[in-house]
Enzyme design. Structure first.
Site, PDB file in Angstrom:
ATOM      1  CG  ASP A 124      61.533 -74.506  19.713  1.00 16.46           C
ATOM      2  OD1 ASP A 124      62.719 -74.541  20.095  1.00 16.46           O
ATOM      3  OD2 ASP A 124      60.642 -75.209  20.220  1.00 16.46           O
TER       4      ASP A 124
ATOM      5  CB  SER B 203      60.876 -79.671  25.704  1.00 12.72           C
ATOM      6  OG  SER B 203      62.211 -79.668  25.262  1.00 12.72           O
TER       7      SER B 203
ATOM      8  CG  HIS C 130      62.152 -75.017  23.576  1.00 16.49           C
ATOM      9  ND1 HIS C 130      61.693 -75.929  22.657  1.00 16.49           N
ATOM     10  CD2 HIS C 130      62.451 -75.740  24.695  1.00 16.49           C
ATOM     11  CE1 HIS C 130      61.721 -77.138  23.186  1.00 16.49           C
ATOM     12  NE2 HIS C 130      62.166 -77.044  24.419  1.00 16.49           N
TER      13      HIS C 130
END
Length: 614
Positions: free
Chosen positions: A557, A474, A588
């Site tokens: 995502d 991330s 994600h």
């Protein structure tokens, strides 16, 4: 060993095993497979009805627990898992968020706490979107939804659904008073979603009862209304003195009481059931602790938990504190501390407990922006001298690495790497100025701190300068790609999970809540401050990348969308750079343990090859 088929990019190698030693191979996998469980959430009017999430099935799913009978039941069974659920106040219903393949876009559904009936859409008149808060009362239900058009808040009262708030900027449902007469919402009408304001509305017409905003750069967070009916005090987080602290806002009288605690670091809290005390979770230098604050006397008393991480906590009607605890060395346990002080394990999920790992130590390094705190781990059987070292950068960016148990950290140690986790500027727990120092120059600011810690690690003899790997997921994946392009001499390899790789394209495709966040962080949109986005985007520096790169990304995502990742990979491919790509069918990250293990094996195997250990 296998490779992923069907990529137009070089496929990541998937090893059959990481270690030749069968015991070592079984140990690292066992840490991921070991069942884990969250702290149960109980229905406020029926405390025997509990909901929690667990990976006991191999996928993170929602479970119910009837304390009166001792029965545990798996509620959800979805291919990509379920993480968000809560019981209704009367304990009759379980609400959970139903998205599509991990894309976070969907709606709340509910099903009876007792088994047998299928889930149904909870509030049919509320359209699908990204979740923006939920409060369930006996008469009032408040639901927040975010879409590309902004935020919309709904109330369902006496069978009728009303849209009572709509704004292009980020907003959400925060808390419902116990008597359901007041509703607190968070909003960013002032244009800064990173430092929100609060508004309290009457549920009888949704007129404004009170507003609170502390001004530019000072956010407010509504934690919860008092659990006592008729008590209209709201527990709030503020940052008036440069760190997150507590205040109690009497919303009816519009008066407040700041709670000043003699504790370093930052805090969060919840009410005791009688509203005469607060359960305080204190964060400082990567560790957390539990305290009770008596509102009448002002006395703060420690609940004497060992050093580590508190992963969640709440107070039962009888005064028992239930909480999750772990440390880097010791696996997570859900524990109960009785009012008299006796502390015991509350819930043991089925199966074997995770094997232990190595502890972390603290490093404090002077950097351009101040003293940087890092957590350092060495393999238990490491030889003397510099080691291959992975610099594992946390996501967020507003998060922090902590002294907590991590199967992910442990496998890197098992593979012979030292692990350095950097709480760079942007991290939480170190004050508002440290968290907000990345504004206007995100990414590059954090990497100044990473560079300072990297220098320390090499100079101290911990890290082999030719075998340093930067990795993260991330925001940590974004930083890893940015580091490879702006600090190429430091890194032997980079691993980027679900990263931002092309920030302008990411902004175009990501969920609106993140666009709002990015505007606040960068100082505007790519149209208004294009130079900032260009300077802070990994794709700008792709021509400078010299180290091998591994990228992992999810098809669905909404936070770090796939198109912008492909833009970056296209540029790497055009340069004939050394890179591998792993694409998976989720959002994600993954809630499926087998998929997590597969991705971890890919990452560690890639790094071992990149530094010449395979």
């Amino acid at each position: 060993m296998s490779t992923q088929p069907g990529n137009k990019y070089p496929s990541a190698a998937v090893p059959d095993r990481l270690f030749d030693d069968a015991e070592a191979e079984a140990r690292w996998r066992a840490r991921f497979h070991a069942p884990r469980i969250s702290v149960p959430e109980w229905a406020i009017d029926a405390p025997d009805a509990n909901v929690y999430v667990s990976n006991a099935s191999g996928v993170w799913e929602v479970y119910s627990w009837d304390r009166s009978t001792g029965e545990h039941r798996r509620v959800t069974d979805r291919p990509n898992g379920t993480m968000h659920a809560t019981p209704s106040p009367d304990g009759r219903w379980i609400w959970w968020f139903n998205d599509t393949d991990g894309d976070e876009f969907g709606s709340w559904v509910r099903e009876p706490f007792a088994p047998g009936a299928a889930a149904e859409r909870a509030v049919p008149d509320v359209h699908d979107g990204y979740p923006a808060g939920l409060e369930i009362g006996t008469r009032v239900i408040a639901v927040g939804v975010s879409t590309d058009d902004g935020s919309e808040l709904f109330a369902h009262i006496d069978g009728e659904t009303t849209s009572f708030y709509r704004h292009e900027d980020d907003a959400g449902i925060a808390s419902l008073s116990r008597d359901e007469s007041l509703l607190a919402i968070s909003h960013s009408e002032h244009g800064d979603s990173r430092h929100p304001a609060l508004r309290v509305l009457s549920t009888g017409g949704f007129t404004t009862v009170a507003d609170k905003w502390d001004g530019e750069g000072k956010g407010l967070g509504a934690l919860e209304f008092s659990p006592v009916a008729g008590d209209q005090r709201l527990l709030v987080l503020h940052e008036r003195r440069g760190r997150e602290e507590l205040l109690i806002w009497d919303t009816a009288a519009d008066t407040e009481r700041e709670i000043e605690l003699d504790l370093p670091g930052e805090v969060i809290a919840g009410w005791y059931p009688d509203a005469r005390a607060l359960l305080v979770v204190h964060f400082h230098q990567g560790r957390s602790s539990l305290h009770r604050y008596d509102l009448a006397s002002g006395e703060l008393s420690s609940l004497d938990t060992p050093p580590g991480r508190i992963g969640g906590a709440g107070v039962r009607p009888d005064g028992t504190v239930e909480y999750s605890w772990s440390s880097a060395a010791k696996p997570t346990a859900v524990r109960a501390r009785a009012a008299g002080g006796e502390d015991s394990v509350l819930l043991e999920p089925p199966g074997e407990r995770a094997p232990e790992s190595a502890p972390v130590t603290d490093a404090f390094v002077d950097g351009i922006g101040g003293r940087i705190h890092a957590l350092v781990s060495r393999p238990a059987d490491a030889p003397e001298g510099p080691l291959p070292t992975v610099f594992s950068l946390h996501g967020g960016p507003h998060s922090a690495d902590e002294d907590r148990f991590s199967a992910y950290r442990a496998v890197w140690l098992d593979a012979g790497f030292a692990v350095v986790e950097v709480n760079y500027r942007g991290s939480t727990g170190y004050g508002s100025a440290w968290r907000d120092a990345i504004e206007g120059r995100p990414g590059l600011t954090e990497l100044e701190d990473v560079a300072a810690v990297h220098d320390w690690a090499v100079q101290s003899g911990l890290a082999d300068p030719g075998k340093c790997v930067v990795n993260g997921a991330s925001w940590g994946g974004y930083l890893s790609l940015l580091a490879l392009g702006t600090q190429p001499a430091r890194w032997a390899a980079g691993v980027a999970g679900v990263p931002v790789a092309d920030y302008v394209a990411a902004y175009e495709d990501e969920m609106e809540q993140l666009r709002s966040f990015d505007r606040a962080l960068f100082g505007g949109s790519p149209e208004t401050v294009p130079a900032v986005y260009r300077e802070c985007s990994p794709i700008t520096y792709v021509e400078a990348v010299t180290a091998p790169v591994l990228v992992l990304a999810g098809d669905n995502d909404p936070r770090c969308p796939i198109r912008q990742v492909e833009n970056y990979l296209d540029r790497l491919a055009k340069r004939e750079s050394s890179f591998e790509f792993y694409r998976f069918d989720a959002g994600h990250g993954s809630l499926v343990i087998a998929e997590t293990i597969k991705q971890t094996a890919i990452e560690v195997f890639f790094a071992l090859r990149a530094v010449g250990l395979r």
